[in-house]
Enzyme design. Structure first.
Site, PDB file in Angstrom:
ATOM      1  N   ARG A  95     128.093  -4.948  52.244  1.00  0.00           N
ATOM      2  CA  ARG A  95     128.702  -3.901  52.344  1.00  0.00           C
ATOM      3  C   ARG A  95     128.759  -3.319  51.139  1.00  0.00           C
ATOM      4  O   ARG A  95     128.526  -3.584  49.828  1.00  0.00           O
ATOM      5  CB  ARG A  95     130.615  -4.319  52.373  1.00  0.00           C
ATOM      6  N   HIS A 105     124.186   2.842  58.964  1.00  0.00           N
ATOM      7  CA  HIS A 105     125.579   1.478  58.671  1.00  0.00           C
ATOM      8  C   HIS A 105     124.427   0.867  60.414  1.00  0.00           C
ATOM      9  O   HIS A 105     126.070   1.213  60.864  1.00  0.00           O
ATOM     10  CB  HIS A 105     127.206   1.372  59.003  1.00  0.00           C
TER      11      HIS A 105
HETATM   12  P1  NAP Z   1     130.155 -14.942  56.423  1.00  0.00           P
HETATM   13  O1  NAP Z   1     129.830 -15.838  57.842  1.00  0.00           O
HETATM   14  O2  NAP Z   1     131.765 -15.030  56.049  1.00  0.00           O
HETATM   15  O3  NAP Z   1     129.155 -15.727  55.317  1.00  0.00           O
HETATM   16  C1  NAP Z   1     129.920 -14.565  54.109  1.00  0.00           C
HETATM   17  C2  NAP Z   1     129.132 -15.668  52.714  1.00  0.00           C
HETATM   18  O4  NAP Z   1     129.480 -15.724  51.681  1.00  0.00           O
HETATM   19  C3  NAP Z   1     129.565 -17.170  52.280  1.00  0.00           C
HETATM   20  O5  NAP Z   1     128.026 -18.556  52.077  1.00  0.00           O
HETATM   21  C4  NAP Z   1     130.292 -17.025  51.716  1.00  0.00           C
HETATM   22  O6  NAP Z   1     130.261 -18.596  50.920  1.00  0.00           O
HETATM   23  C5  NAP Z   1     129.834 -16.110  50.818  1.00  0.00           C
HETATM   24  N1  NAP Z   1     131.016 -15.476  49.794  1.00  0.00           N
HETATM   25  C6  NAP Z   1     132.204 -15.219  49.784  1.00  0.00           C
HETATM   26  N2  NAP Z   1     132.472 -14.476  48.704  1.00  0.00           N
HETATM   27  C7  NAP Z   1     131.957 -14.580  47.653  1.00  0.00           C
HETATM   28  C8  NAP Z   1     132.445 -14.848  46.035  1.00  0.00           C
HETATM   29  N3  NAP Z   1     133.040 -14.296  45.851  1.00  0.00           N
HETATM   30  N4  NAP Z   1     130.606 -15.763  45.732  1.00  0.00           N
HETATM   31  C9  NAP Z   1     129.614 -16.644  46.523  1.00  0.00           C
HETATM   32  N5  NAP Z   1     130.024 -16.251  47.419  1.00  0.00           N
HETATM   33  C10 NAP Z   1     130.945 -15.483  48.797  1.00  0.00           C
HETATM   34  O7  NAP Z   1     129.613 -13.663  56.709  1.00  0.00           O
HETATM   35  P2  NAP Z   1     128.616 -12.998  58.050  1.00  0.00           P
HETATM   36  O8  NAP Z   1     128.696 -13.056  59.154  1.00  0.00           O
HETATM   37  O9  NAP Z   1     127.177 -13.960  56.935  1.00  0.00           O
HETATM   38  O10 NAP Z   1     128.644 -11.534  57.337  1.00  0.00           O
HETATM   39  C11 NAP Z   1     128.479 -11.582  56.073  1.00  0.00           C
HETATM   40  C12 NAP Z   1     128.437  -9.846  55.638  1.00  0.00           C
HETATM   41  O11 NAP Z   1     127.726  -9.171  56.442  1.00  0.00           O
HETATM   42  C13 NAP Z   1     130.148  -9.092  56.417  1.00  0.00           C
HETATM   43  O12 NAP Z   1     131.491  -9.565  56.489  1.00  0.00           O
HETATM   44  C14 NAP Z   1     129.617  -7.812  56.782  1.00  0.00           C
HETATM   45  O13 NAP Z   1     130.458  -6.904  55.480  1.00  0.00           O
HETATM   46  C15 NAP Z   1     128.368  -8.062  57.388  1.00  0.00           C
HETATM   47  N6  NAP Z   1     127.540  -7.133  58.234  1.00  0.00           N
HETATM   48  C16 NAP Z   1     127.005  -5.985  58.017  1.00  0.00           C
HETATM   49  C17 NAP Z   1     126.704  -5.936  59.371  1.00  0.00           C
HETATM   50  C18 NAP Z   1     125.923  -4.531  59.201  1.00  0.00           C
HETATM   51  O14 NAP Z   1     125.139  -3.479  60.287  1.00  0.00           O
HETATM   52  N7  NAP Z   1     125.531  -3.637  58.105  1.00  0.00           N
HETATM   53  C19 NAP Z   1     126.416  -6.170  60.345  1.00  0.00           C
HETATM   54  C20 NAP Z   1     127.133  -7.677  60.058  1.00  0.00           C
HETATM   55  C21 NAP Z   1     128.199  -7.713  59.183  1.00  0.00           C
HETATM   56  P3  NAP Z   1     130.804 -20.077  51.018  1.00  0.00           P
HETATM   57  O15 NAP Z   1     129.610 -19.985  52.450  1.00  0.00           O
HETATM   58  O16 NAP Z   1     130.884 -20.803  50.337  1.00  0.00           O
HETATM   59  O17 NAP Z   1     132.355 -19.532  52.158  1.00  0.00           O
END
Ligand code: NAP
Length: 310
Positions: free
Chosen positions: A225, A273
């Site tokens: 993001r 994006h």
């Molecule tokens: P997810 O499964 O919720 O994983 C988030 C990761 O971030 C987890 O490992 C979490 O830790 C860690 N995290 C959250 N808050 C934190 C903090 N304060 N300090 C350290 N680590 C932290 O999410 P995901 O499915 O992998 O997706 C990640 C992000 O990718 C989405 O939220 C979205 O913004 C982005 N995205 C972008 C696109 C695009 O096309 N550009 C597409 C899809 C997603 P824990 O494992 O300990 O919970």
């Protein structure tokens, strides 16, 4: 009959209607899918931002709001949403992100831009990249997407470090957590991939102090993001050469304003994006499976932790 309300941008209805109906049938669910059920009749809401529903108060019998996007920062703070919220975790979305992250990591790693942008008749053969084993990569965020990208990069030979909120053990990835872990994860890293969700805690994760920890000339790949990075600090670090280049897919304001300096910066690649999109056929199967689970009395998958914000 299960009543499912589709609330998303109007143009998504044509993309999702048939895949959702097919997936419900394949899951053995008898579903009336529509965009205009009376709120009190709705059992489930398939949700994406910018649709008609923003006040969830009248949906008093809704058992689950099933988001179509992985990121939930625009809905997680909605105080009218008291129903459980699930976000999208879909193998196809994950695979798309792995392909995009590996592609842009390899582009930076191999220094491809030098040749793509330099087709001027000059034979530049004096520099060559290190092998992947000598190029430390750090992934911030080890969730559904970060873990898969980290494993793929590890399999290519990169030494991969990952950072998350909770401590983890993942084969092939040096896993760190906490503030000290972040400093260790960034120190001397040559390529950084951001796959954190946007929460109050993650905003400006890459600020000037943390950019200074990276190896000189490091590359940033941000499909997470926009606000995860302090834009002014990034531009300053690009100016000094501390950051050698960035591929940015997400921005504080989207679409990125036409006069934003990222568009014309010689060492920034802007992508709109598109790193990984939710694909209707596979996402519909995820939606159907989660509804099937709730109907069967099983816990829904990928429920958003409202306090943590993701
Ligand atoms: P997810 O499964 O919720 O994983 C988030 C990761 O971030 C987890 O490992 C979490 O830790 C860690 N995290 C959250 N808050 C934190 C903090 N304060 N300090 C350290 N680590 C932290 O999410 P995901 O499915 O992998 O997706 C990640 C992000 O990718 C989405 O939220 C979205 O913004 C982005 N995205 C972008 C696109 C695009 O096309 N550009 C597409 C899809 C997603 P824990 O494992 O300990 O919970």
């Amino acid at each position: 009959m299960i009543r499912v309300l589709f609330s998303a941008r109007p143009d998504l209805w044509d993309e999702y209607r048939d895949p959702l109906r097919d997936a419900f049938a394949a899951a053995g669910l008898s579903v009336d899918l529509a965009r205009d059920h009376a709120p009190a009749d709705v059992d489930y809401i398939v949700f994406a931002p910018n649709g008609p529903v923003s006040d969830f108060t009248p949906y008093v019998n809704t058992k689950l709001v099933m988001g179509l996007w992985a990121g939930v920062e625009t809905i997680v703070g909605n105080t009218t949403l008291t129903q459980p919220l699930a976000r999208m975790v879909d193998p196809a979305l994950t695979q798309g992100m792995v392909e995009w992250v590996v592609g842009h990591t390899m582009r930076h790693h191999l220094g491809m831009d030098l040749h793509i942008a330099g087709q001027d008749g000059v034979w530049r053969n004096s520099t060559y990249p290190p092998l992947a084993k000598d190029r430390p990569v750090t992934i911030l965020g080890l969730g559904a997407l970060g873990e898969a990208c980290g494993k793929a990069l590890s399999q290519l030979g990169f030494p991969v470090t990952g950072w998350s909120r909770s401590a983890k053990e993942i084969s092939g990835i040096r896993c760190l957590s906490g503030d000290d872990g972040l400093t260790m994860a960034l120190r001397d890293a040559q390529i950084i991939v951001l796959l954190l969700p946007l929460t109050p805690q993650t905003e400006n994760t890459l600020n000037a102090d943390r950019l200074a920890l990276l190896a000189p000339g490091a590359f940033i790949v941000n499909p997470g993001r926009g606000p995860l990075i302090d834009d002014d600090a990034l531009l300053a670090a690009l100016g000094t050469g501390q950051i050698g280049g960035a591929t940015l897919d997400v921005f504080r304001q989207e679409p990125l304003p036409v006069d934003h300096p990222f568009w014309t910066h010689p060492h920034v690649l802007v992508t709109p994006h598109i790193a990984s999109t939710t694909r209707p056929v596979s996402a519909s199967q995820v939606v159907a499976d989660n509804i099937r689970r709730v109907q069967a009395g099983e816990p829904a998958l990928n429920i958003v932790d409202r306090a943590a914000g993701y």
